[in-house]
Design an enzyme around this catalytic site. Structure first.
Site, PDB file in Angstrom:
ATOM      1  N   TYR B 437      -4.749  -0.141   4.083  1.00  0.00           N
ATOM      2  CA  TYR B 437      -3.653   0.413   3.259  1.00  0.00           C
ATOM      3  C   TYR B 437      -2.259   0.235   3.885  1.00  0.00           C
ATOM      4  O   TYR B 437      -2.156  -0.199   5.007  1.00  0.00           O
ATOM      5  CB  TYR B 437      -3.943   1.841   2.822  1.00  0.00           C
ATOM      6  CG  TYR B 437      -4.102   2.948   3.836  1.00  0.00           C
ATOM      7  CD1 TYR B 437      -3.516   2.931   5.078  1.00  0.00           C
ATOM      8  CD2 TYR B 437      -4.845   4.075   3.483  1.00  0.00           C
ATOM      9  CE1 TYR B 437      -3.653   3.988   5.955  1.00  0.00           C
ATOM     10  CE2 TYR B 437      -4.996   5.139   4.358  1.00  0.00           C
ATOM     11  CZ  TYR B 437      -4.390   5.083   5.587  1.00  0.00           C
ATOM     12  OH  TYR B 437      -4.529   6.134   6.438  1.00  0.00           O
ATOM     13  N   GLU B 438      -1.238   0.512   3.109  1.00  0.00           N
ATOM     14  CA  GLU B 438       0.155   0.203   3.490  1.00  0.00           C
ATOM     15  C   GLU B 438       0.348  -1.279   3.803  1.00  0.00           C
ATOM     16  O   GLU B 438       1.138  -1.635   4.685  1.00  0.00           O
ATOM     17  CB  GLU B 438       0.602   1.054   4.687  1.00  0.00           C
ATOM     18  CG  GLU B 438       0.976   2.483   4.349  1.00  0.00           C
ATOM     19  CD  GLU B 438       2.203   2.591   3.449  1.00  0.00           C
ATOM     20  OE1 GLU B 438       3.000   1.640   3.386  1.00  0.00           O
ATOM     21  OE2 GLU B 438       2.343   3.627   2.783  1.00  0.00           O
ATOM     22  N   GLY B 439      -0.356  -2.135   3.062  1.00  0.00           N
ATOM     23  CA  GLY B 439      -0.304  -3.578   3.335  1.00  0.00           C
ATOM     24  C   GLY B 439      -1.422  -3.955   4.283  1.00  0.00           C
ATOM     25  O   GLY B 439      -1.442  -3.480   5.418  1.00  0.00           O
ATOM     26  N   GLN B 444       0.515  -7.901   6.981  1.00  0.00           N
ATOM     27  CA  GLN B 444       1.452  -7.571   8.074  1.00  0.00           C
ATOM     28  C   GLN B 444       1.776  -8.828   8.873  1.00  0.00           C
ATOM     29  O   GLN B 444       2.935  -9.046   9.257  1.00  0.00           O
ATOM     30  CB  GLN B 444       0.844  -6.523   9.014  1.00  0.00           C
ATOM     31  CG  GLN B 444       0.424  -5.218   8.359  1.00  0.00           C
ATOM     32  CD  GLN B 444       1.565  -4.446   7.750  1.00  0.00           C
ATOM     33  OE1 GLN B 444       2.678  -4.480   8.256  1.00  0.00           O
ATOM     34  NE2 GLN B 444       1.323  -3.770   6.641  1.00  0.00           N
TER      35      GLN B 444
END
Lengths: 586, 586
Positions: B437-439, B444
Site C-alpha cells: 500500500y501507499e504505492g 517506489q
C-alpha cells in the site's frame, strides 16, 4: 483459478534434459518402465491432481481441521479425495509390488508429490508421511511387524506419523524424554508427550501408525539413547491404544493438515530396529523426506507462478515502457501488467527457479533409484554421495524460494494479492512451514557444510562438482561460465576448510552462504543442460525470458556469497596471524 | 510477550546521532521544545503504547473486525484504546495549536507511530490516516470546509479515509471512474465504488470523513481529470450521507483494520482544492504518508526482533559451537540458541537494519519539519529534496526488511514460530501489506529512479549524496568506506542515465537494484554516524554485533546491486553498438 499440473513441463526436464528413460531402463526393476508408460502415469497423475485435489485447496484453508473430544475432522472433501487417492493406487506408486505397491521409479513419485503439494499442500501432508514410515519399517522392522503393517502403509490403507518433536526438543532430538518400558511379551509401554505431529489424529483412515522416538530405561543421554517404537492407534485386536490427541495447533497456514499434540499413556508399541538406534532407523528415509520437502517448495512456487502469470496476462494498469502500442489503441490505454518490466522480472525469475530446481530435484530422485537398484556398487555409491550432498541444498534453497518467490508473485497482484480471494496469500502462508520442518534451513546448511563437506576436506563435494563439470561442453560460452563457477566452489570448500582449522566456529557462520553458492552454481548448471536439450523453436523462445532472468537477476548472488565467505575466511586468517605475532609495545 | 517501546533507543538516534534537539530549536515553532520536553513526550508515548495499545494486538488479530448490515465492529478493546488515544491528545501531536493540536515536531510523531505500529499495526491504521487528511484539508480546503472539519480531524474526534482505489484502478489511478456532479448549492453528488478503503466504516468515531478521488463531468481522461472531494459519513445536519460499506475483505493479516468496499450513491460532498487537481492535493501528504509506512516497517521489524531475541535468550537447543562452557555444565547440556551463530546472525542483522533505518527515517522526519519551518528558503529546498528522494527508498526498503526480517525472526522459533501462540507469525502477515500500500515497492523504485533521479541527470541525488559525504571524516576507515560507496552511487546514476538514452526501458528493469544500492549505502552512512556518536562502553559493546553483521552480511549486497546495474547498462551499450554497426556478411 485452481492449480493445474503441466505434465509436458515435467516430461521435458525428465526426458530431454535428464535422459531419465534410458537411465531408468538400465536399472533391473524398471527394465519394462518405458517412456510411454512413464508418460501415461504422469498424465493420469496430472488428471487426478487437477480434478480431485486442487479444487478443495481453498476450502481446506478456510475451514481447516477441527478438533473436538480428542478427534480431528479434516475439511470437507478431504476424506473422499484421500479415498480416491488410495483407490487409484497412488500411495504405493514406488512401493515394492510384494507389499502391494506399483514398483515404479521414485522419480515418478517425486513428480506426483510436487504436483500434489502445488495443488493442496494441506491434504498432501497426510500421504506424504507414508513413505518415510514405509522405508523405516521395510529396512528395520521385524518380520512380524512388517507382516502386520507394511502393506497397510504401502497402500495407504492406514496412514502413519513420525513422532519426534517434544516441547523442549525441536532441532535437538537428543533431549527427547518420552519413555519406552520393555514388557515381558516383547512389547513396550510408551509414555510421554509429543508436539507438532502432522496427522497425529484425523478421520482419513481407521488406523494410524505412529513411529515414536523414545528413550528406553538406562539409555545414555543424548541422541545415542534414542529408540524408534511403532505405536498404532488401534491395537491388533481392534482395541484403542493409549495414544491421544490433546489439541491441534492454530497455525500461520497449512490449515488442511492437523498439527497435533499427542499424549502417550503407557501406550503399547513395538521396537523398530535395535535399541539406541532410533535415529539410524530414521536416517534411511531422511534424504527422500527432505527431497519431498524441496519438491513441495518447487510445487508451491509453480502454483504461485501460475496464478501470478494468469493475473498479469489479464490485468491492465498504465502504459508499459517499451510496450508495442497498436495504432488502434489510444495513448491513454493501459497495458497488461505482464508487459511491465518489474512484473516480467518477477515472473521470469520464478520460472528460472522452477525449471532449474526441477532439473536438480528430479535428478536427485533418479539418484535415489540408482542408489537403490544399480547393479554397480560404484554407481550406487556415487548416487548416494549426490543425494547426501545435494539434498540439504535443495531442501533449504527450494523452500526459501517457495516462500520468497510466492511473496513476489503476491506482489504482482498489488492489493488484490493481500486478500484471500485470489488464493495467492494462502500459498505464501502454506509455503512458510517448509523452511522449518524436516530440519530448519539453518540446520540443512550446517548439515551440508559442517557434517558433510568439511569432514573429508571437501573431497566428496569436489567429486560431485567434477561430475557436473564433465557433463558440460566448454566450447559453449554458457557452459564455460558454469565450469568457472564449479571451480570457484571447489576452491571455496578448501578455503573454508583451512580457515576452520584456525576458527572452528567460522563454518557455522558461513554455512548459509556456502549452501546458497552451491545452489546457484547448480542452477546455472541445470540451465546449461536445459539450454543444450532438444527443443522446438517455440519452446526455446518461451525459455528465453527465464534464462535471461537467471543470468541477470539470480546468478549475481553467487559472487556475493563467494565474497562473503572469502572475506570471513580472510578475517579468520588475519586474526590468527595477529594472535601468533607477539604484541607490539604499547 | 507484548511489544514494549524502548525510548532510550530512539532517543539515542535522535539526540546522539542526529543532534535533533539543536536542529529543532533552530526552527521558530519549536524554539521552546527542548530536549527535556521531547524526552517527556516520548516517555509518555511509550507508556501509552505499552499499556493501552500492545495488549490488544493479538486479540485484534484473532477476533478481527466483523461486518454486518453495513456496519463494522472493531475488535474488543479497540474503541476504548482509541478513545484514550484521543483523550491523551495524541492524534494532534504535530497538528497546529490553532486547530486543536499540540504543535510538536513531526519527528516526535514519527517515533510515536513507529511504536504504535510495532505494538498494534491494525489499530494504528485508524489514526494513521488522519494526518494525510489533515494536511490535504489544511493546504487545499476552503475556509468553510476547514471550519467544519479541520479541528475534528486534527484532534481525532472524527476519523478520515483516503478513497482512491477502484477495482480496475489500483496502481493506475488515471483509470478512476467515480463521478462527482456539481450541484447548484456548490456541493457535489458523488457516485461510484471504491475498494481497499482502510477504515471506510467502523465504530471508533461517530463521523468518518472520506476524501474521495473522483472525476467531474467533462474532465479529461487520465490522472489530470481527477478531483478530490470530501464526503462525510454524517452530513452537517446530522443526517446519514449516501455512502455505505458493502463488505470488508478477508486478508492475510491486519485483521484489526477493516478494509472496506465502499459505495457512493449520489452522496453529498465538497471539492477540496481545484477541479482536476485532485492528485496534486494529495501530493502534499505523500512524503509524510510514505515515511509513515516506512516507520511501520521499522516498528514491525523491531517487534519481531524483540520477540525473537527474548525467545533466543531462553530456549536451549544443542551445543553451540564456540560457546563458553562453564565447568559446572555437562558435555550434553544444551546452549541458549542465542549462542548459535546462525541465530546470532539473524538477530544482529535485524538490529543493524532497525538502528540504521531509524537514523534515516528520523532524519527524514526532521527534514519534514525543516521543509515546513526553516526560515532559510535554501534550507527548506534542501530538506524537500531529501524527502523527495529518500522517502521512496525508505518506504520500499524498510517494508521489505520488515517482512523478510520478521520471517527470519520467525525462523528463530523453529516450529514454534509457525503457530499462533508466540505472535511472531502475525507480524509476518501484518507486515506483508506494507510492501503494497501507499504505492507498491516496485512503484517506489520507479518513482525514485525514473521520475526523480533521471530527469535532472542525477543532479539532485548527487547533491544529497554529497551532503552525506560532508558529514563524514575520511580519516576514519569506516567513513572512508562509506565515502567510496557514495561515490560509486553517484557514478551509477550517470551510467544509468547514459544507458537510458539508448534503451528507455532499462531504468524500469534496474530500478529495484538502484533503490537497494541507495538504501545500503545510506545504511552504511547511518552506521558510520552511529559509530561516531557519543556512547558508553556498554552501549558500544551492545552495538558491536549489529555493526559487524551490517559489514559482514548486509553490505555485500551493495556490490551485487552495483554489478547487476552495470552489467545491464553494458548490455545496452553493446546492443546499441551492434545496431549501429552494419551487419557482417552471412
Amino acid at each position: 483459478m485452481d492449480y493445474r499440473p503441466r505434465p509436458e513441463d515435467s516430461r521435458f526436464i525428465l526426458n530431454a534434459v535428464l535422459d531419465a528413460p534410458s537411465k531408468l531402463r538400465a536399472l533391473a526393476p524398471f527394465a519394462e518402465v518405458d517412456e510411454a508408460l512413464q508418460a501415461q502415469v504422469l498424465e493420469e497423475a496430472a488428471r487426478f491432481v487437477a480434478e480431485a485435489v486442487a479444487p478443495i485447496n481453498r476450502s481446506g484453508d478456510e475451514i481447516g481441521c477441527r478438533f473436538a473430544n480428542g478427534e480431528v475432522a479434516t475439511p470437507p472433501g478431504f476424506r473422499e479425495a484421500y479415498q480416491a487417492f488410495v483407490d487409484g493406487g497412488w500411495p504405493g506408486l514406488s512401493a515394492a509390488a510384494e507389499d502391494g505397491g506399483q514398483g515404479l521409479p521414485t522419480v515418478l513419485e517425486a513428480i506426483l508429490y510436487e504436483w500434489l503439494s502445488a495443488a493442496n499442500h494441506g491434504l498432501t501432508m497426510a500421504p506424504g508421511l507414508l513413505h518415510g514410515a514405509y522405508a523405516c519399517l521395510k529396512h528395520h522392522g521385524s518380520d512380524e511387524l512388517k507382516a502386520r503393517y507394511l502393506s497397510k502403509i504401502a497402500t495407504g490403507e492406514w496412514l502413519a506419523t513420525m513422532c519426534l518433536t517434544e516441547a523442549h526438543a525441536g532441532s535437538d532430538l537428543g533431549q527427547v524424554r518420552t519413555r519406552a518400558m520393555p514388557q515381558a511379551d516383547g512389547s513396550l509401554r510408551v509414555s510421554g508427550g509429543k508436539i507438532f505431529i502432522s496427522g497425529g489424529e484425523h478421520d482419513l483412515t481407521p488406523n494410524i501408525v505412529h513411529l515414536v522416538l523414545c528413550r528406553m530405561p538406562d539409555a545414555p543421554a543424548g541422541p545415542k539413547g534414542l529408540s524408534l517404537v511403532l505405536v498404532p492407534k488401534l491395537l491388533p485386536d481392534g482395541a484403542r491404544n493409549a495414544v491421544h490427541c490433546e489439541r491441534i495447533e492454530e497455525k500461520m497456514g497449512l490449515h488442511g493438515s492437523p498439527t497435533c499434540t499427542m499424549r502417550f499413556d503407557d501406550a503399547t508399541g513395538w521396537l523398530v530396529g535395535e535399541p539406541g538406534r532410533g535415529l539410524a532407523a530414521m536416517f534411511v528415509m531422511m534424504n527422500a523426506a527432505r527431497l519431498h520437502v524441496a519438491l513441495q517448495g518447487i510445487g508451491l512456487l509453480d502454483a504461485a507462478w501460475q496464478k501470478a502469470g494468469a493475473y498479469a496476462a489479464e490485468r491492465r494498469q498504465m502504459r508499459a515502457p517499451g510496450a508495442v502500442v497498436p495504432a488502434s489503441r489510444g495513448a491513454e490505454a493501459a497495458d497488461l501488467i505482464a508487459e511491465h518490466p518489474a512484473i516480467r522480472r518477477i515472473l521470469d525469475t520464478q520460472r528460472a527457479w522452477i525449471d532449474g530446481a526441477r532439473t536438480l530435484a528430479y535428478r536427485s530422485a533418479l539418484m535415489l533409484d540408482v542408489a537403490a537398484h544399480d547393479a554397480d556398487p560404484k554407481a550406487r555409491e556415487r548416487a548416494q554421495r549426490w543425494c547426501s550432498l545435494v539434498t540439504p541444498v535443495l531442501k533449504a534453497a527450494c523452500t526459501q524460494q517457495a516462500f520468497h518467490g510466492a511473496s513476489e508473485c503476491l506482489q504482482v497482484f498489488g492489493g488484490h494479492g493481500y486478500v484471500r480471494e485470489w488464493g495467492i496469500e494462502q500459498i505464501v502462508r502454506d509455503a512458510r512451514v517448509t523452511m522449518i520442518y524436516e530440519g530448519t534451513n539453518e540446520i540443512q546448511a550446517i548439515d551440508l557444510l559442517v557434517r558433510k563437506v568439511l569432514p573429508d576436506g571437501g573431497a566428496g563435494m569436489s567429486a560431485v562438482l567434477l561430475e557436473l563439470r564433465d557433463t558440460l561442453d566448454a566450447s559453449r560460452d554458457a557452459d564455460a561460465d558454469v565450469q568457472r563457477r564449479l571451480a570457484q566452489l571447489r576452491y571455496l570448500g578448501t578455503t573454508i576448510a583451512m580457515a576452520a582449522h584456525a576458527n572452528p566456529v567460522l563454518p557455522y557462520e558461513v554455512a548459509d552462504d556456502y549452501l546458497r553458492a552451491v545452489m546457484l552454481a547448480m542452477l546455472a548448471w541445470a540451465w546449461a543442460r536445459i539450454d543444450a536439450a532438444e527443443a522446438s523453436e517455440a519452446e526455446r523462445a518461451a525459455r528465453a525470458g527465464p534464462a535471461a532472468a537467471l543470468r541477470r537477476w539470480v546468478l549475481p548472488e553467487f559472487d556475493m556469497r563467494l565474497a562473503i565467505v572469502k572475506r570471513a575466511c580472510e578475517g579468520v586468517a588475519m586474526a590468527h596471524d595477529a594472535a601468533k605475532t607477539p604484541a607490539a609495545a604499547g
